[in-house]
Design a protein around this motif. Sequence first.
Motif, PDB file in Angstrom:
ATOM      1  N   ILE A 193      63.512  -6.334  63.125  1.00 18.13           N
ATOM      2  CA  ILE A 193      63.535  -6.704  61.714  1.00 18.13           C
ATOM      3  C   ILE A 193      63.722  -5.468  60.833  1.00 18.13           C
ATOM      4  N   ALA A 194      63.059  -4.382  61.213  1.00 14.62           N
ATOM      5  CA  ALA A 194      63.155  -3.154  60.414  1.00 14.62           C
ATOM      6  C   ALA A 194      64.568  -2.592  60.417  1.00 14.62           C
ATOM      7  N   VAL A 195      65.242  -2.590  61.563  1.00 12.78           N
ATOM      8  CA  VAL A 195      66.609  -2.038  61.583  1.00 12.78           C
ATOM      9  C   VAL A 195      67.598  -2.995  60.937  1.00 12.78           C
ATOM     10  N   GLU A 196      67.289  -4.294  60.941  1.00 11.50           N
ATOM     11  CA  GLU A 196      68.123  -5.220  60.169  1.00 11.50           C
ATOM     12  C   GLU A 196      67.996  -4.929  58.680  1.00 11.50           C
ATOM     13  N   ALA A 197      66.783  -4.634  58.223  1.00 16.09           N
ATOM     14  CA  ALA A 197      66.599  -4.257  56.814  1.00 16.09           C
ATOM     15  C   ALA A 197      67.292  -2.935  56.521  1.00 16.09           C
ATOM     16  N   THR A 262      55.416   2.367  61.944  1.00 14.75           N
ATOM     17  CA  THR A 262      56.677   1.996  62.596  1.00 14.75           C
ATOM     18  C   THR A 262      57.791   1.855  61.568  1.00 14.75           C
ATOM     19  N   ILE A 263      57.492   1.241  60.442  1.00 11.19           N
ATOM     20  CA  ILE A 263      58.484   1.108  59.372  1.00 11.19           C
ATOM     21  C   ILE A 263      58.902   2.485  58.865  1.00 11.19           C
ATOM     22  N   GLU A 264      57.954   3.397  58.715  1.00 12.84           N
ATOM     23  CA  GLU A 264      58.287   4.749  58.263  1.00 12.84           C
ATOM     24  C   GLU A 264      59.164   5.477  59.282  1.00 12.84           C
ATOM     25  N   ALA A 265      58.940   5.241  60.570  1.00 14.66           N
ATOM     26  CA  ALA A 265      59.776   5.866  61.603  1.00 14.66           C
ATOM     27  C   ALA A 265      61.219   5.389  61.482  1.00 14.66           C
ATOM     28  N   VAL A 266      61.404   4.106  61.220  1.00 18.71           N
ATOM     29  CA  VAL A 266      62.765   3.586  61.033  1.00 18.71           C
ATOM     30  C   VAL A 266      63.394   4.187  59.782  1.00 18.71           C
ATOM     31  N   ARG A 267      62.645   4.317  58.717  1.00 21.41           N
ATOM     32  CA  ARG A 267      63.173   4.934  57.496  1.00 21.41           C
ATOM     33  C   ARG A 267      63.615   6.369  57.756  1.00 21.41           C
ATOM     34  N   ARG A 268      62.835   7.117  58.517  1.00 25.69           N
ATOM     35  CA  ARG A 268      63.209   8.509  58.819  1.00 25.69           C
ATOM     36  C   ARG A 268      64.491   8.570  59.642  1.00 25.69           C
ATOM     37  N   VAL A 269      64.600   7.687  60.627  1.00 27.34           N
ATOM     38  CA  VAL A 269      65.757   7.713  61.523  1.00 27.34           C
ATOM     39  C   VAL A 269      67.036   7.306  60.785  1.00 27.34           C
ATOM     40  N   LEU A 309      58.420   7.196  69.526  1.00 24.34           N
ATOM     41  CA  LEU A 309      58.715   6.114  68.595  1.00 24.34           C
ATOM     42  C   LEU A 309      60.042   6.319  67.877  1.00 24.34           C
ATOM     43  N   GLU A 310      60.358   7.538  67.468  1.00 20.85           N
ATOM     44  CA  GLU A 310      61.621   7.759  66.762  1.00 20.85           C
ATOM     45  C   GLU A 310      62.821   7.571  67.687  1.00 20.85           C
ATOM     46  N   THR A 311      62.679   7.922  68.960  1.00 21.49           N
ATOM     47  CA  THR A 311      63.765   7.673  69.919  1.00 21.49           C
ATOM     48  C   THR A 311      63.991   6.175  70.078  1.00 21.49           C
TER      49      THR A 311
END
Length: 337
Positions: A193-197, A262-269, A309-311
Amino acid sequence: MSVLVTGGAGYIGSHTVHALVEAGENVVVIDNLSTGFSQFLPESAPLFIGDAADENLVEGVISAHGVESIIHFAGSVVVPESMRDPLAYYRNNTMTTRSLLNVAVKCGINRFIFSSTAAVYGNPEQVPVPESAPTRPLSPYGSSKLMTEIMLHDVASAHGMNHVVLRYFNVAGADPQARMGLATAGATHLLKIAVEAATGQRAKIDVFGTDYPTPDGSCIRDFIHVSDLAQAHRSALSYLRGGSPSVTLNCGYGRGYSVLETIEAVRRVCGRNFAVQYAPRRPGDIMTMIADTSRIRGVLDWTPRYDDLETIARHALQWEEKLFHERQADQQHAVSA
């Protein structure tokens, strides 16, 4: 001799099929393609489109391909959906496995690997949670998997079937080469869901519950990369072939990340921001779930490669961007046609 993989065209199943084929195994797949995709399978793995509960189909495949081991993924996996339609989960998960085991016994299969879940523990009293912890599932999904574990144990005891039960924690990520990943429409996995956002396919991401007694108020999960989980299945097969006894194993990394982390990790990536909306807790959600991984690390020849987690987020994002671009190209082609 071959390995039968039920649900092998699905998310975890397809990664495992690739891992087995790359290790030199002969693999045959049964999948009804309700949530799986035939294009995710290697060409060398024949696919039979059908239900793992179809005893005639399963028996024919076992006989024709010399199947000596079964890895069973086929089933339904969405906790909120199981709360709305519990009977579907007892049918798809528990009853299907009963039919599959009936054929396995009839055909003399003595090695069986079962895809279970940490949801069997419910809200654990001890964290990290060991395999010996009480099983008190909070959802029909978890209950259906626990029923299957009990059934498998009883069948194995009666018929000499050695088995490995793998209790997954939160599976995430995608194939590092972007050959396959989570592509099911309406998926409820947090990282999906996070990467879809992050790719603009969702206007926001909902966070269910911010008032838990955790450091930031959100639930905590132990994420495991899907490719590492696939290798755990390959190692479990080697374990059984070595004549080792039946065992139940947690599949995680033994560390927890909150939903907000987890959401913050997706934002960083992804280097982009996206909207987050806070919502009440959902029935059936578990507050903190972290695996005690001492048993799997001691029993199997298994060393995780992607314990970061970032990987995991990066591979999930890479896959989602590929899917997004493919869909856009298909839409443009349809319009021009």
